[in-house]
Design a protein around this motif. Structure first.
Motif, PDB file in Angstrom:
ATOM      1  N   PRO A  12      58.068  32.817  46.341  1.00 29.78           N
ATOM      2  CA  PRO A  12      58.650  32.914  47.679  1.00 29.78           C
ATOM      3  C   PRO A  12      60.094  32.393  47.624  1.00 29.78           C
ATOM      4  N   GLU A  13      60.920  32.865  48.508  1.00 28.70           N
ATOM      5  CA  GLU A  13      62.348  32.535  48.495  1.00 28.70           C
ATOM      6  C   GLU A  13      62.594  31.024  48.467  1.00 28.70           C
ATOM      7  N   ASP A  14      61.858  30.257  49.282  1.00 29.73           N
ATOM      8  CA  ASP A  14      62.101  28.815  49.329  1.00 29.73           C
ATOM      9  C   ASP A  14      61.772  28.140  47.998  1.00 29.73           C
ATOM     10  N   MET A  15      60.741  28.612  47.305  1.00 28.61           N
ATOM     11  CA  MET A  15      60.396  28.032  46.011  1.00 28.61           C
ATOM     12  C   MET A  15      61.416  28.425  44.943  1.00 28.61           C
ATOM     13  N   ALA A  16      61.883  29.667  44.995  1.00 31.36           N
ATOM     14  CA  ALA A  16      62.911  30.105  44.044  1.00 31.36           C
ATOM     15  C   ALA A  16      64.184  29.283  44.233  1.00 31.36           C
ATOM     16  N   GLU A  17      64.544  29.000  45.478  1.00 30.41           N
ATOM     17  CA  GLU A  17      65.720  28.174  45.751  1.00 30.41           C
ATOM     18  C   GLU A  17      65.520  26.759  45.235  1.00 30.41           C
ATOM     19  N   LEU A  18      64.321  26.223  45.389  1.00 27.58           N
ATOM     20  CA  LEU A  18      64.031  24.884  44.876  1.00 27.58           C
ATOM     21  C   LEU A  18      64.192  24.839  43.356  1.00 27.58           C
ATOM     22  N   VAL A  19      63.685  25.854  42.676  1.00 27.08           N
ATOM     23  CA  VAL A  19      63.827  25.929  41.222  1.00 27.08           C
ATOM     24  C   VAL A  19      65.310  25.941  40.854  1.00 27.08           C
ATOM     25  N   LYS A  21      67.857  24.838  42.585  1.00 25.34           N
ATOM     26  CA  LYS A  21      68.464  23.540  42.895  1.00 25.34           C
ATOM     27  C   LYS A  21      68.147  22.510  41.820  1.00 25.34           C
ATOM     28  N   LYS A  22      66.914  22.524  41.318  1.00 26.18           N
ATOM     29  CA  LYS A  22      66.523  21.574  40.268  1.00 26.18           C
ATOM     30  C   LYS A  22      67.349  21.797  39.002  1.00 26.18           C
ATOM     31  N   ASP A  30      66.540  24.469  32.501  1.00 22.85           N
ATOM     32  CA  ASP A  30      66.400  25.859  32.927  1.00 22.85           C
ATOM     33  C   ASP A  30      65.175  26.016  33.813  1.00 22.85           C
ATOM     34  N   GLU A  31      65.005  27.227  34.325  1.00 24.42           N
ATOM     35  CA  GLU A  31      63.911  27.516  35.247  1.00 24.42           C
ATOM     36  C   GLU A  31      62.541  27.290  34.604  1.00 24.42           C
ATOM     37  N   SER A  32      62.434  27.610  33.333  1.00 20.37           N
ATOM     38  CA  SER A  32      61.150  27.438  32.641  1.00 20.37           C
ATOM     39  C   SER A  32      60.703  25.985  32.640  1.00 20.37           C
ATOM     40  N   ASP A  89      51.401   8.674  44.072  1.00 19.93           N
ATOM     41  CA  ASP A  89      51.579   8.229  42.678  1.00 19.93           C
ATOM     42  C   ASP A  89      52.047   9.324  41.746  1.00 19.93           C
ATOM     43  N   THR A  90      51.759  10.596  42.076  1.00 27.90           N
ATOM     44  CA  THR A  90      52.063  11.683  41.134  1.00 27.90           C
ATOM     45  C   THR A  90      53.092  12.661  41.672  1.00 27.90           C
ATOM     46  N   ARG A  91      53.721  12.360  42.783  1.00 27.81           N
ATOM     47  CA  ARG A  91      54.688  13.270  43.376  1.00 27.81           C
ATOM     48  C   ARG A  91      55.881  13.439  42.439  1.00 27.81           C
ATOM     49  N   LEU A  92      56.345  14.686  42.310  1.00 25.19           N
ATOM     50  CA  LEU A  92      57.525  14.972  41.495  1.00 25.19           C
ATOM     51  C   LEU A  92      58.736  14.346  42.167  1.00 25.19           C
ATOM     52  N   PRO A  93      59.644  13.760  41.381  1.00 28.81           N
ATOM     53  CA  PRO A  93      60.862  13.209  42.001  1.00 28.81           C
ATOM     54  C   PRO A  93      61.692  14.331  42.619  1.00 28.81           C
ATOM     55  N   GLU A  94      62.315  13.994  43.720  1.00 31.83           N
ATOM     56  CA  GLU A  94      63.123  15.007  44.418  1.00 31.83           C
ATOM     57  C   GLU A  94      64.559  14.945  43.965  1.00 31.83           C
TER      58      GLU A  94
END
Length: 94
Positions: A12-19, A21-22, A30-32, A89-94
């Motif tokens: 979805p567009e929002d997830m692609a944008e998050l990738v 941004k990371k 990279d995206e992988s 405890d396991t949340r990915l850092p933002e």
């Protein structure tokens, strides 16, 4: 190092944008790497649930001791508390 395998995915567009941004932030090369980290998180999450079921739920159920019965509202409260703590405890850092 494990061998890599290429696959094509749609997000979805929002997830692609998050990738994107990371990667842009330098947090990932990279995206992988972003997707692999998300999948590691998912695997850890699933393993945590499996462990909890195996170590806490199954022994309680198989004991068949009515004195160990817990009211459903308490069960729900404990499950929610466990899941909230695990997510914190396991949340990915933002």
């Amino acid at each position: 190092m494990r061998p890599n395998r290429s696959i094509t995915i749609s997000l979805p567009e929002d997830m692609a944008e998050l990738v994107q941004k990371k990667v842009a932030s330098g947090e990932f090369a990279d995206e992988s790497e972003v997707v692999a980290e998300g999948l590691r998180y998912l695997a850890d999450h699933d393993a945590g649930i499996e462990s909890w079921l195996r170590d806490e739920v199954v022994p309680t159920v198989t004991a068949h001791d009515p004195s160990k019965a817990i009211p459903i509202n308490e069960v729900r409260r404990r499950i929610n508390a466990h899941m909230d703590a695990r997510d914190r405890d396991t949340r990915l850092p933002e």
